[in-house]
Write a protein that holds these residues in place. Structure first.
Motif, PDB file in Angstrom:
ATOM      1  N   ALA A 120     -10.346  -3.813   8.284  1.00 55.65           N
ATOM      2  CA  ALA A 120      -8.939  -4.597   8.733  1.00 55.65           C
ATOM      3  C   ALA A 120      -7.751  -3.572   8.635  1.00 55.65           C
ATOM      4  O   ALA A 120      -7.605  -3.177   7.422  1.00 55.65           O
ATOM      5  N   ALA A 121      -7.283  -3.314   9.629  1.00 57.01           N
ATOM      6  CA  ALA A 121      -6.071  -2.282   9.405  1.00 57.01           C
ATOM      7  C   ALA A 121      -5.080  -2.563  10.575  1.00 57.01           C
ATOM      8  O   ALA A 121      -5.275  -3.359  11.407  1.00 57.01           O
ATOM      9  N   GLY A 122      -4.099  -1.836  10.513  1.00 56.28           N
ATOM     10  CA  GLY A 122      -2.964  -2.020  11.553  1.00 56.28           C
ATOM     11  C   GLY A 122      -1.968  -0.990  11.642  1.00 56.28           C
ATOM     12  O   GLY A 122      -1.890   0.106  10.839  1.00 56.28           O
ATOM     13  N   HIS A 168      -4.996  -3.324  -3.892  1.00 58.49           N
ATOM     14  CA  HIS A 168      -6.369  -3.028  -3.254  1.00 58.49           C
ATOM     15  C   HIS A 168      -6.699  -2.264  -2.108  1.00 58.49           C
ATOM     16  O   HIS A 168      -7.675  -2.374  -1.648  1.00 58.49           O
ATOM     17  N   HIS A 169      -5.599  -1.684  -1.767  1.00 59.81           N
ATOM     18  CA  HIS A 169      -5.623  -0.757  -0.191  1.00 59.81           C
ATOM     19  C   HIS A 169      -6.197   0.422  -0.470  1.00 59.81           C
ATOM     20  O   HIS A 169      -5.723   1.333  -1.426  1.00 59.81           O
ATOM     21  N   ILE A 170      -7.243   0.878   0.209  1.00 61.34           N
ATOM     22  CA  ILE A 170      -7.773   2.247   0.078  1.00 61.34           C
ATOM     23  C   ILE A 170      -6.713   3.121   0.332  1.00 61.34           C
ATOM     24  O   ILE A 170      -6.946   4.483  -0.199  1.00 61.34           O
ATOM     25  N   GLY A 229      -0.434   4.046  10.914  1.00 67.51           N
ATOM     26  CA  GLY A 229      -0.709   2.861  10.066  1.00 67.51           C
ATOM     27  C   GLY A 229      -1.665   2.933   8.886  1.00 67.51           C
ATOM     28  O   GLY A 229      -1.777   4.199   8.255  1.00 67.51           O
ATOM     29  N   GLY A 230      -2.286   1.744   8.544  1.00 66.75           N
ATOM     30  CA  GLY A 230      -3.318   1.971   7.516  1.00 66.75           C
ATOM     31  C   GLY A 230      -3.953   0.642   7.319  1.00 66.75           C
ATOM     32  O   GLY A 230      -3.945  -0.037   8.066  1.00 66.75           O
ATOM     33  N   GLY A 231      -4.465   0.549   6.127  1.00 69.47           N
ATOM     34  CA  GLY A 231      -5.103  -0.768   5.955  1.00 69.47           C
ATOM     35  C   GLY A 231      -6.578  -0.556   5.197  1.00 69.47           C
ATOM     36  O   GLY A 231      -6.862   0.326   4.253  1.00 69.47           O
ATOM     37  N   HIS A 232      -7.402  -1.177   5.461  1.00 66.32           N
ATOM     38  CA  HIS A 232      -8.747  -1.191   4.855  1.00 66.32           C
ATOM     39  C   HIS A 232      -9.981  -0.828   5.866  1.00 66.32           C
ATOM     40  O   HIS A 232      -9.538  -0.737   7.199  1.00 66.32           O
ATOM     41  N   VAL A 233     -11.056  -0.654   5.640  1.00 70.41           N
ATOM     42  CA  VAL A 233     -12.361  -0.248   6.252  1.00 70.41           C
ATOM     43  C   VAL A 233     -12.535  -1.074   7.518  1.00 70.41           C
ATOM     44  O   VAL A 233     -12.587  -0.715   8.689  1.00 70.41           O
ATOM     45  N   SER A 260       0.711  -1.221   0.076  1.00 67.87           N
ATOM     46  CA  SER A 260      -0.096   0.055  -0.081  1.00 67.87           C
ATOM     47  C   SER A 260       1.041   1.284   0.009  1.00 67.87           C
ATOM     48  O   SER A 260       0.505   2.235  -0.686  1.00 67.87           O
ATOM     49  N   ASP A 261       1.980   1.436   0.580  1.00 70.75           N
ATOM     50  CA  ASP A 261       2.858   2.357   0.759  1.00 70.75           C
ATOM     51  C   ASP A 261       4.288   2.017   0.792  1.00 70.75           C
ATOM     52  O   ASP A 261       4.531   0.881   1.037  1.00 70.75           O
ATOM     53  N   LEU A 262       5.098   2.923   0.560  1.00 71.91           N
ATOM     54  CA  LEU A 262       7.027   2.604   0.522  1.00 71.91           C
ATOM     55  C   LEU A 262       7.189   2.059   1.800  1.00 71.91           C
ATOM     56  O   LEU A 262       8.077   1.034   2.049  1.00 71.91           O
ATOM     57  N   TYR A 281       5.282  -3.016  19.316  1.00 70.10           N
ATOM     58  CA  TYR A 281       4.248  -3.652  19.140  1.00 70.10           C
ATOM     59  C   TYR A 281       3.700  -3.659  17.906  1.00 70.10           C
ATOM     60  O   TYR A 281       3.547  -2.397  17.262  1.00 70.10           O
ATOM     61  N   LYS A 282       3.094  -4.627  17.293  1.00 71.25           N
ATOM     62  CA  LYS A 282       2.277  -4.741  16.166  1.00 71.25           C
ATOM     63  C   LYS A 282       0.989  -4.857  16.332  1.00 71.25           C
ATOM     64  O   LYS A 282       0.511  -5.777  16.997  1.00 71.25           O
ATOM     65  N   LEU A 283       0.144  -3.811  15.865  1.00 71.64           N
ATOM     66  CA  LEU A 283      -1.154  -3.770  16.287  1.00 71.64           C
ATOM     67  C   LEU A 283      -2.206  -4.193  15.101  1.00 71.64           C
ATOM     68  O   LEU A 283      -1.892  -3.770  13.941  1.00 71.64           O
ATOM     69  N   SER A 284      -3.144  -5.259  15.296  1.00 69.28           N
ATOM     70  CA  SER A 284      -3.858  -5.403  14.205  1.00 69.28           C
ATOM     71  C   SER A 284      -5.273  -5.355  14.802  1.00 69.28           C
ATOM     72  O   SER A 284      -5.676  -5.270  15.836  1.00 69.28           O
ATOM     73  N   LEU A 285      -5.944  -4.340  13.903  1.00 68.70           N
ATOM     74  CA  LEU A 285      -7.428  -3.797  14.271  1.00 68.70           C
ATOM     75  C   LEU A 285      -8.429  -4.363  13.433  1.00 68.70           C
ATOM     76  O   LEU A 285      -8.291  -4.605  12.070  1.00 68.70           O
ATOM     77  N   ARG A 286      -9.571  -4.809  13.826  1.00 66.40           N
ATOM     78  CA  ARG A 286     -10.896  -5.253  12.907  1.00 66.40           C
ATOM     79  C   ARG A 286     -11.872  -4.637  13.452  1.00 66.40           C
ATOM     80  O   ARG A 286     -12.104  -4.377  14.594  1.00 66.40           O
ATOM     81  N   SER A 287     -12.979  -4.294  12.464  1.00 66.15           N
ATOM     82  CA  SER A 287     -14.306  -3.771  13.016  1.00 66.15           C
ATOM     83  C   SER A 287     -15.127  -4.785  12.184  1.00 66.15           C
ATOM     84  O   SER A 287     -15.002  -5.516  11.318  1.00 66.15           O
TER      85      SER A 287
HETATM   86  P1  5GP Z   1      -2.865  -7.482   9.854  1.00 68.56           P
HETATM   87  O1  5GP Z   1      -3.703  -7.043  10.786  1.00 68.56           O
HETATM   88  O2  5GP Z   1      -3.485  -8.567   9.181  1.00 68.56           O
HETATM   89  O3  5GP Z   1      -1.404  -7.569   9.933  1.00 68.56           O
HETATM   90  O4  5GP Z   1      -3.268  -6.293   8.632  1.00 68.56           O
HETATM   91  C1  5GP Z   1      -4.750  -6.049   8.463  1.00 68.56           C
HETATM   92  C2  5GP Z   1      -4.686  -5.078   7.057  1.00 68.56           C
HETATM   93  O5  5GP Z   1      -4.078  -3.843   7.595  1.00 68.56           O
HETATM   94  C3  5GP Z   1      -3.691  -5.533   5.922  1.00 68.56           C
HETATM   95  O6  5GP Z   1      -4.183  -5.454   4.737  1.00 68.56           O
HETATM   96  C4  5GP Z   1      -2.563  -4.610   5.932  1.00 68.56           C
HETATM   97  O7  5GP Z   1      -2.173  -4.199   4.599  1.00 68.56           O
HETATM   98  C5  5GP Z   1      -2.929  -3.442   6.813  1.00 68.56           C
HETATM   99  N1  5GP Z   1      -1.747  -3.013   7.831  1.00 68.56           N
HETATM  100  C6  5GP Z   1      -1.431  -3.827   8.943  1.00 68.56           C
HETATM  101  N2  5GP Z   1      -0.338  -3.117   9.523  1.00 68.56           N
HETATM  102  C7  5GP Z   1      -0.262  -1.958   8.770  1.00 68.56           C
HETATM  103  C8  5GP Z   1       1.021  -0.996   8.958  1.00 68.56           C
HETATM  104  O8  5GP Z   1       1.528  -0.755   9.712  1.00 68.56           O
HETATM  105  N3  5GP Z   1       0.888   0.075   7.889  1.00 68.56           N
HETATM  106  C9  5GP Z   1      -0.130   0.239   7.026  1.00 68.56           C
HETATM  107  N4  5GP Z   1      -0.140   1.299   6.189  1.00 68.56           N
HETATM  108  N5  5GP Z   1      -0.852  -0.877   6.898  1.00 68.56           N
HETATM  109  C10 5GP Z   1      -1.086  -1.871   7.664  1.00 68.56           C
END
Ligand code: 5GP
Ligand code: MN
Length: 328
Positions: A295-297, A111-113, A289-293, A88-90, A268-274
């Protein structure tokens, strides 16, 4: 010239292609990389796919053993085209960013918004469930018929990014799956391999995360975390925590699930879902961070209790904003 024509022309004119994807590659990252790799081999292109640390869970995919892996990078000067898939980004290239930057001609398929259109040619369709779904369109436009090998890879990416056809799944997605099935792909076997087959220690890790789970904000938010010690105790890797974030989201009262994974450097690496209300990508972007509507992180170097508090605050704000939007 349309983007699709431009992509076809650049690939046709290329003598040597490098494929890159994002760090901690998921099923869509590896599926799209190997799907595209097998397609390029089919049309007899010189192609290398480089994933420094691939996830062994996808070693059943055709071409997996041909991936270039490990810290030793290929020479950028050996390639005249780089194709970035699902990035999605550099910042998401992490260790392969210098390679991406060193190759003159670049294509990004994603396909990332939140995609930043950083390549020379960008095919970004955020309506698509997955990068693999976008590749179905691109390969069709190039006149490359899907075979069983390509199909197994693309099916895997569509399967994982839709959470088993739960999210972002449209009639078009299923039509593509039908096209893939016609090539003889054993979809039931891949589904079971990807979602059901596990190990005892992985099941124990799930147990620890369930034990630590808290419900906050009147049950609307589920929060849990995993430590490095968990991975050490159970001889697991970070990739073995895939899917744990969904446990919180499946509780009957929740809208948001938060899962924090401790990293070797203590961050920490954060995973977010709604589920169906909050745009969680907005919350993730507040933390870089970023991601989708749904699922993001993001990544954070703060202590876990502090991270928990500030995400909850942002989720609450986003909740209030979405409620206002509903009323308006
Ligand atoms: P997951 O929680 O499975 O690692 O990531 C869920 C979604 O969020 C994935 O589609 C991923 O591309 C996006 N994502 C997760 N971590 C990051 C982050 O640190 N930066 C960005 N831009 N997107 C993230
Ligand atoms: Mn994806």
């Amino acid at each position: 010239m349309s983007v699709l024509e431009n992509i076809k022309e650049n690939i046709d004119n290329s003598k040597s292609i490098l494929i890159l994807t994002h760090v901690n590659p998921d099923g869509d990252a590896i599926g799209s990389t190997l799907g595209f790799y097998n397609a390029m081999k089919k049309i007899e292109k010189k192609v290398v796919a480089y994933i420094p640390v691939p996830d062994k869970a996808f070693s059943f995919l055709p071409g997996y053993s041909e991936l270039l892996t490990g810290p030793t990078k290929p020479n950028a000067s050996d390639f005249d085209l780089v194709v970035a898939l699902d990035v999605s980004d550099l910042t998401r290239f992490e260790d392969t960013l210098d390679l991406f930057n060193a190759i003159d001609n670049s294509i990004c398929i994603d396909h990332h918004i939140t995609n930043q259109n950083y390549a020379d040619i960008n095919y970004i369709n955020a309506v698509a469930s997955s990068t693999c779904e976008n590749l179905m369109v691109i390969l069709a436009s190039m006149g490359i018929a899907i075979n069983k090998e390509i199909g197994e890879c693309l099916y895997t990416g569509i399967l994982t990014d839709t959470g088993g056809f739960r999210y972002s799944c449209k009639a078009e997605t299923m039509e593509m799956v039908a096209t893939i099935m016609e090539t003889g792909v054993n979809t039931a076997k891949i589904y079971r391999t990807v979602f059901d087959v596990t190990t005892l220690n992985r099941t124990k890790l799930v147990g620890r995360c369930i034990d630590r789970m808290e419900l906050l904000e009147d049950g609307k938010v589920a929060f849990t975390y995993m430590t490095l010690k968990d991975l050490e105790d159970l001889s697991l890797e970070e990739a073995d925590s895939e899917g744990i974030v969904n446990l919180g989201r499946n509780i009957d009262t929740t809208e948001v699930s938060i899962f924090a994974k401790e990293r070797p450097d203590g961050s920490y690496k954060l995973s977010l879902r709604s589920n169906d209300f909050i745009d969680i990508s907005i919350v993730a972007s507040k933390f870089g961070g970023g991601g989708h509507v749904r699922a993001a992180g993001f990544e954070s170097a703060m202590p876990i209790e502090q991270i928990k508090q500030i995400i909850i605050d942002e989720v609450r704000k986003q909740y209030e904003k979405e409620e206002k939007n509903e009323e308006a």
